[in-house]
Design an enzyme around this catalytic site. Structure first.
Site, PDB file in Angstrom:
ATOM      1  N   GLY A  12       0.847  -1.212   0.000  1.00 29.69           N
ATOM      2  CA  GLY A  12       0.000   0.000   0.000  1.00 29.69           C
ATOM      3  C   GLY A  12       0.869   1.243   0.000  1.00 29.69           C
ATOM      4  O   GLY A  12       1.229   1.752   1.060  1.00 29.69           O
ATOM      5  N   GLY A  17       1.815   5.063   3.361  1.00 32.24           N
ATOM      6  CA  GLY A  17       2.714   3.922   3.234  1.00 32.24           C
ATOM      7  C   GLY A  17       4.079   4.354   2.723  1.00 32.24           C
ATOM      8  O   GLY A  17       5.121   3.946   3.244  1.00 32.24           O
ATOM      9  N   VAL A  76      -3.263  -0.482   3.989  1.00 32.49           N
ATOM     10  CA  VAL A  76      -4.333  -0.410   2.982  1.00 32.49           C
ATOM     11  C   VAL A  76      -5.620  -0.039   3.712  1.00 32.49           C
ATOM     12  O   VAL A  76      -5.690  -0.155   4.940  1.00 32.49           O
ATOM     13  CB  VAL A  76      -4.487  -1.755   2.230  1.00 32.49           C
ATOM     14  CG1 VAL A  76      -3.255  -2.065   1.406  1.00 32.49           C
ATOM     15  CG2 VAL A  76      -4.760  -2.898   3.187  1.00 32.49           C
ATOM     16  N   GLY A 131      -0.782  10.005  13.194  1.00 31.86           N
ATOM     17  CA  GLY A 131       0.048  11.176  12.920  1.00 31.86           C
ATOM     18  C   GLY A 131      -0.122  11.711  11.514  1.00 31.86           C
ATOM     19  O   GLY A 131       0.518  12.693  11.139  1.00 31.86           O
ATOM     20  N   GLY A 132      -0.988  11.046  10.736  1.00 33.88           N
ATOM     21  CA  GLY A 132      -1.241  11.523   9.381  1.00 33.88           C
ATOM     22  C   GLY A 132       0.007  11.369   8.520  1.00 33.88           C
ATOM     23  O   GLY A 132       0.972  10.681   8.897  1.00 33.88           O
ATOM     24  N   LYS A 184      -5.946   2.240  19.253  1.00 31.59           N
ATOM     25  CA  LYS A 184      -6.010   3.240  18.175  1.00 31.59           C
ATOM     26  C   LYS A 184      -7.450   3.697  17.953  1.00 31.59           C
ATOM     27  O   LYS A 184      -7.715   4.880  17.696  1.00 31.59           O
ATOM     28  CB  LYS A 184      -5.421   2.676  16.869  1.00 31.59           C
ATOM     29  CG  LYS A 184      -5.512   3.648  15.683  1.00 31.59           C
ATOM     30  CD  LYS A 184      -4.718   4.905  15.944  1.00 31.59           C
ATOM     31  CE  LYS A 184      -4.766   6.037  14.971  1.00 31.59           C
ATOM     32  NZ  LYS A 184      -5.507   6.083  13.791  1.00 31.59           N
ATOM     33  N   HIS A 187      -8.145   6.082  20.681  1.00 29.16           N
ATOM     34  CA  HIS A 187      -7.397   7.306  20.338  1.00 29.16           C
ATOM     35  C   HIS A 187      -8.240   8.157  19.382  1.00 29.16           C
ATOM     36  O   HIS A 187      -8.404   9.361  19.562  1.00 29.16           O
ATOM     37  CB  HIS A 187      -6.060   6.922  19.681  1.00 29.16           C
ATOM     38  CG  HIS A 187      -5.373   8.041  18.943  1.00 29.16           C
ATOM     39  ND1 HIS A 187      -5.796   8.505  17.711  1.00 29.16           N
ATOM     40  CD2 HIS A 187      -4.308   8.803  19.267  1.00 29.16           C
ATOM     41  CE1 HIS A 187      -5.020   9.491  17.315  1.00 29.16           C
ATOM     42  NE2 HIS A 187      -4.104   9.702  18.238  1.00 29.16           N
ATOM     43  N   LYS A 262     -14.725   8.209   8.893  1.00 29.04           N
ATOM     44  CA  LYS A 262     -14.440   6.866   8.358  1.00 29.04           C
ATOM     45  C   LYS A 262     -14.909   5.779   9.306  1.00 29.04           C
ATOM     46  O   LYS A 262     -14.828   4.608   8.975  1.00 29.04           O
ATOM     47  CB  LYS A 262     -12.962   6.728   8.058  1.00 29.04           C
ATOM     48  CG  LYS A 262     -12.524   7.608   6.899  1.00 29.04           C
ATOM     49  CD  LYS A 262     -11.179   7.159   6.356  1.00 29.04           C
ATOM     50  CE  LYS A 262     -10.470   8.296   5.674  1.00 29.04           C
ATOM     51  NZ  LYS A 262      -9.930   9.264   6.660  1.00 29.04           N
ATOM     52  N   HIS A 454     -39.835  -5.275  37.238  1.00 23.20           N
ATOM     53  CA  HIS A 454     -38.412  -5.565  37.017  1.00 23.20           C
ATOM     54  C   HIS A 454     -37.598  -5.596  38.301  1.00 23.20           C
ATOM     55  O   HIS A 454     -36.405  -5.869  38.257  1.00 23.20           O
ATOM     56  CB  HIS A 454     -37.827  -4.542  36.040  1.00 23.20           C
ATOM     57  CG  HIS A 454     -38.386  -4.678  34.645  1.00 23.20           C
ATOM     58  ND1 HIS A 454     -38.221  -5.822  33.897  1.00 23.20           N
ATOM     59  CD2 HIS A 454     -39.121  -3.832  33.886  1.00 23.20           C
ATOM     60  CE1 HIS A 454     -38.816  -5.661  32.718  1.00 23.20           C
ATOM     61  NE2 HIS A 454     -39.383  -4.466  32.695  1.00 23.20           N
TER      62      HIS A 454
HETATM   63  C1  6PG Z   1      -4.540   9.504  12.972  1.00 19.62           C
HETATM   64  C2  6PG Z   1      -5.953   9.733  12.506  1.00 19.62           C
HETATM   65  C3  6PG Z   1      -6.303   8.965  11.292  1.00 19.62           C
HETATM   66  C4  6PG Z   1      -7.745   9.113  10.850  1.00 19.62           C
HETATM   67  C5  6PG Z   1      -8.148  10.479  10.473  1.00 19.62           C
HETATM   68  C6  6PG Z   1      -9.530  10.585   9.823  1.00 19.62           C
HETATM   69  O1  6PG Z   1      -4.422   9.111  14.110  1.00 19.62           O
HETATM   70  O2  6PG Z   1      -3.595   9.748  12.211  1.00 19.62           O
HETATM   71  O3  6PG Z   1      -6.822   9.321  13.519  1.00 19.62           O
HETATM   72  O4  6PG Z   1      -6.043   7.615  11.572  1.00 19.62           O
HETATM   73  O5  6PG Z   1      -7.924   8.309   9.763  1.00 19.62           O
HETATM   74  O6  6PG Z   1      -8.098  11.306  11.561  1.00 19.62           O
HETATM   75  O7  6PG Z   1     -10.539  10.001  10.570  1.00 19.62           O
HETATM   76  P1  6PG Z   1     -12.061  10.351  10.201  1.00 19.62           P
HETATM   77  O8  6PG Z   1     -12.169  10.313   8.705  1.00 19.62           O
HETATM   78  O9  6PG Z   1     -12.908   9.284  10.823  1.00 19.62           O
HETATM   79  O10 6PG Z   1     -12.308  11.704  10.740  1.00 19.62           O
END
Ligand code: 6PG
Length: 470
Positions: A12, A17, A76, A131-132, A184, A187, A262, A454
């Site tokens: 990926g 990646g 991925v 961390g993007g 995670k 988080h 997501k 109940h």
């Molecule tokens: C991270 C983020 C990342 C996540 C985005 C979008 O820790 O780098 O959490 O993993 O995918 O923040 O998440 P949403 O699309 O659900 O807002």
């Protein structure tokens, strides 16, 4: 180059990646990448230092590039794409090879995949990475779970590529089974909560108090220099001064007020409900994303109901900003408290064996929810590893209590102004409920017994009772 052997492979080669691989190359590792998109493979080979990386669009060729026993990371999209990537690799792998899913998988998928692959003599770990794109390139926070021996195999890599604080790398084995992906997920739930809280404060100060973008930028920047210092405050200050390159004004003012998701925040709420652990700030943040998406309905309803005149205009800005800062601090702490409480109970339920101080430690750098107040949270759990809830910590209680009066005042103003502060008010109600020795749920028990026999318990006698209310 036929003798090239990679220390590990990664499937990926999207921006995350590829960046993770470039980060590993900087750390001295030789890497291999697989992607069906030849342009992404070419980008990896172009951007990596000479001789350190090779890519392929062919699974067989890719697997042959990796030293045995192989370690292969998957980056991925979560869900079917991960299953497809594993199924594609499977015929080419050998007993002892290790697959590490570094995507945002649901923990139940990770549990299923561990059982599936372990049955075939393969090792499988679920690992959170936060961390993007920038984090992946220059140091993410890494949250691995699974078998400890498997972790030892990836430990040198993870410790090298992870973000570092003065206390070391933000990567540590967190627990058994799907612990890495569970942590995670939580988080991300906390991330949803903090983002929503910041958005509500922005709304209050802008919509009700009439501060302009520049004033807001200065305010967030100054807050970020104090106890609210955090990645999300930093990027908010930055966003609040970022120009629109397509026209006059700020880009922020041109962005639709519809947030996407997501699913990781929703999963956090869903599993918290399953376990019976209240996390109302995160629930409110998920609900607000849903509400934001209903734009047409909101527009139609907004034409039917009049909003009150914003109450905050004319209020002393210094006093107001002090309240807003305190409210954010209070609610940030409240959000971490909810997430950590969920982790504590999930650990017990699922046998993860989580150590909350270690988790707070690995969130101090690299990840989206990194924040200075995690130092206090870490100290609280390090001092009392059995701590039931953050609100019970002596270290935290004083700071929390100090911020409550300002939070109440600010919320009153929000309510009077018709500004929806769902996450902030949920956090305060959560705090008020947590700190109440007696709640009105005696009435709920009476109602349940009245209509459905109940039963209930009494305050003055042991046992279970039923009453004929009719
Ligand atoms: C991270 C983020 C990342 C996540 C985005 C979008 O820790 O780098 O959490 O993993 O995918 O923040 O998440 P949403 O699309 O659900 O807002």
């Amino acid at each position: 180059m036929s003798e090239f052997k990679a220390d590990f492979g990664l499937v990926g080669l999207g921006v995350m990646g590829r960046n993770l691989l470039l980060n590993a190359c900087d750390g001295g590792f030789a890497v291999a990448g697989l992607d069906t998109d030849a342009a992404k493979v070419a980008a990896l080979e172009r951007e990596a230092p000479a001789g350190r990386a090779m890519g392929s669009t062919d699974t067989f060729a890719f697997v042959k590039l990796v030293k045995k026993p192989r370690t292969i990371l998957l980056l991925v999209p979560a869900g079917d794409a991960t299953d497809r990537a594993i199924a594609d690799l499977l015929p080419h792998l050998e007993a002892g090879d290790l697959l590490v899913d570094a995507g945002n998988a649901h923990f139940s998928d990770t549990e299923r995949r561990m059982a599936w692959l372990n049955n075939q003599g393969l090792h499988f770990m679920g690992t959170g990475v936060s961390g993007g794109a920038r984090g992946a390139r220059f140091g993410p926070s890494i949250m691995p779970g699974g078998n400890r021996e498997d972790y030892e195999r990836v430990r040198p890599l993870f410790e090298k590529i992870a973000a570092r604080t003065e206390n070391g790398p933000c990567a540590a084995w967190l627990g058994h089974g799907a612990a890495g992906h569970y942590v995670k997920m939580v988080h991300n739930g906390i991330e949803y909560g903090l983002m929503q809280l910041i958005a509500e404060i922005y709304d209050l100060l802008k919509g009700a108090a009439g501060l302009d973008n520049h004033e807001l930028h200065l305010l967030f920047r100054s807050w970020n220099e104090g106890r609210l210092h955090s990645f999300l405050m930093e990027i908010t200050a930055h966003i609040l001064q970022f120009p629109d390159t397509e026209g006059p004004g700020l880009l922020l003012d041109k962005i639709q007020d519809k947030a996407q998701q997501k699913g990781t925040g929703k999963w956090t709420s869903q599993h918290a409900l399953d376990l019976g652990i209240p996390i109302p700030t995160i629930d409110a943040a998920v609900a607000m994303r849903g509400l934001s998406a209903l734009k047409q309905q909101r527009l139609a309803a907004s034409a039917k109901y009049e909003k009150p005149v914003p109450h905050l205009s004319g209020m002393d800005v210094e006093r107001l900003s002090g309240q807003a800062e305190a409210a954010l601090y209070f609610a940030f702490l409240g959000t971490y408290a909810q997430g950590l409480h969920l982790l504590r109970e999930a650990s017990r339920e699922k046998g993860f064996d989580l150590d909350l101080a270690t988790i707070a430690g690995s969130w101090r750098g690299g990840c989206i929810i990194r924040a200075q107040l995690l130092e206090d949270i870490l100290s609280a759990y390090a001092a009392e590893p059995g701590l039931q809830h953050l609100f019970l910590s002596e270290r935290i209680a004083g700071q929390l209590a100090g911020a409550v009066p300002a939070t109440r005042e600010l919320l009153q103003a929000a309510v009077r102004s018709g500004i929806p502060a769902m996450a902030l008010s949920a956090t305060l109600a959560y705090f008020d409920a947590w700190t109440s020795g007696r709640l009105p749920l005696n009435l709920v028990q009476a109602q349940r017994d009245c209509f459905g026999e109940h039963s209930y318990e009494r305050v003055d006698r042991e046992g279970v009772f039923r009453t004929n209310w009719h």
